[in-house]
Design a protein around this motif. Structure first.
Motif, PDB file in Angstrom:
ATOM      1  N   LEU A  97      26.473  -7.592 -10.188  1.00  0.00           N
ATOM      2  CA  LEU A  97      25.580  -8.026  -9.101  1.00  0.00           C
ATOM      3  C   LEU A  97      24.402  -8.813  -9.663  1.00  0.00           C
ATOM      4  N   GLU A  98      23.807  -8.325 -10.773  1.00  0.00           N
ATOM      5  CA  GLU A  98      22.685  -9.027 -11.392  1.00  0.00           C
ATOM      6  C   GLU A  98      23.095 -10.420 -11.856  1.00  0.00           C
ATOM      7  N   SER A 100      25.545 -12.215 -10.656  1.00  0.00           N
ATOM      8  CA  SER A 100      25.815 -13.039  -9.473  1.00  0.00           C
ATOM      9  C   SER A 100      24.533 -13.619  -8.899  1.00  0.00           C
ATOM     10  N   TYR A 101      23.506 -12.772  -8.803  1.00  0.00           N
ATOM     11  CA  TYR A 101      22.233 -13.273  -8.287  1.00  0.00           C
ATOM     12  C   TYR A 101      21.565 -14.225  -9.280  1.00  0.00           C
ATOM     13  N   GLY A 104      22.557 -17.751  -8.964  1.00  0.00           N
ATOM     14  CA  GLY A 104      22.136 -18.392  -7.728  1.00  0.00           C
ATOM     15  C   GLY A 104      22.979 -18.108  -6.504  1.00  0.00           C
ATOM     16  N   MET A 105      23.793 -17.074  -6.528  1.00  0.00           N
ATOM     17  CA  MET A 105      24.599 -16.744  -5.349  1.00  0.00           C
ATOM     18  C   MET A 105      23.725 -16.133  -4.262  1.00  0.00           C
ATOM     19  N   SER A 106      24.059 -16.446  -3.016  1.00  0.00           N
ATOM     20  CA  SER A 106      23.365 -15.834  -1.876  1.00  0.00           C
ATOM     21  C   SER A 106      23.960 -14.442  -1.637  1.00  0.00           C
ATOM     22  N   ASP A 107      23.345 -13.691  -0.740  1.00  0.00           N
ATOM     23  CA  ASP A 107      23.860 -12.350  -0.423  1.00  0.00           C
ATOM     24  C   ASP A 107      25.293 -12.415   0.107  1.00  0.00           C
ATOM     25  N   GLN A 109      27.545 -14.769  -0.493  1.00  0.00           N
ATOM     26  CA  GLN A 109      28.439 -15.129  -1.588  1.00  0.00           C
ATOM     27  C   GLN A 109      28.725 -13.930  -2.485  1.00  0.00           C
ATOM     28  N   VAL A 110      27.706 -13.134  -2.745  1.00  0.00           N
ATOM     29  CA  VAL A 110      27.904 -11.927  -3.562  1.00  0.00           C
ATOM     30  C   VAL A 110      28.861 -10.976  -2.856  1.00  0.00           C
TER      31      VAL A 110
END
Length: 184
Positions: A97-98, A100-101, A104-107, A109-110
């Motif tokens: 998750l870290e 992914s964020y 630059g992924m949005s919520d 997209q994650v």
């Protein structure tokens, strides 16, 4: 054979609806821990009610036929999907998750590209368990007029005819066997 078609139809409809609701409720529970306590508790309480009792309890509320049988089957199938979805979402590693964020992924997209794919094996296991429960309980749905091989079984019980019991049981076993997932 009309009874097999009825059985498969109600089973597939119940599975699709319960999978949709179970995954959504599981996601809500994984995101909001306060709601998890209440949602999971309600569905776990519903889980202890036997299938036939659940079907019979819906008769005064909804009558007989396809709709109450469908409602009962959906409510019986949601708990395994819900529980496995929550478990799958919680088992996603924090570093994934870290990362992914961090890229630059949005919520959303994650959710769609990380959480759901990693939780999919557990979610699919819950769906498989729910399908087994649905197919087994759909036979009992004939008691409230939903059709299927259960109607042959209940007729055989009423008339004390073993041949009808064997035919209904054979059809039921054939339907259950057709839904089994065979390893390759």
């Amino acid at each position: 054979m009309l009874t097999v078609k009825e059985h498969i139809t109600i089973s597939i409809f119940a599975l699709v609806v319960s999978a949709f609701l179970g995954v959504i409720l599981g996601y809500v529970c994984a995101v909001n821990k306060k709601s998890e306590k209440w949602i999971v508790s309600v569905f776990q309480i519903l889980r202890i009610v036997p299938s036939l009792a659940f079907l019979l309890l819906l008769i005064p509320v909804m009558g007989t036929g396809f709709q109450p049988a469908m409602t009962a089957l959906v409510l019986l199938a949601i708990p395994p999907i819900l529980m496995n979805t929550v478990a799958g979402m919680e088992k996603v590693p924090a570093f994934m998750l870290e990362t992914s964020y961090a890229i630059g992924m949005s919520d959303w997209q994650v959710l769609w590209k990380v959480k759901l794919p990693l939780a999919a094996p557990l979610i699919l296991t819950g769906i498989k368990t729910a399908m087994i429960e649905i197919v087994a309980s759909a036979t009992l749905a004939a008691k409230i007029g939903a059709g299927g091989p259960g109607s042959i079984i209940f007729t055989g019980l009423g008339l004390n005819r073993i041949d009808l019991l064997l035919i209904g049981g054979g059809i039921g076993c054939g339907v259950i066997h057709s839904f089994r997932v065979h390893p390759r």
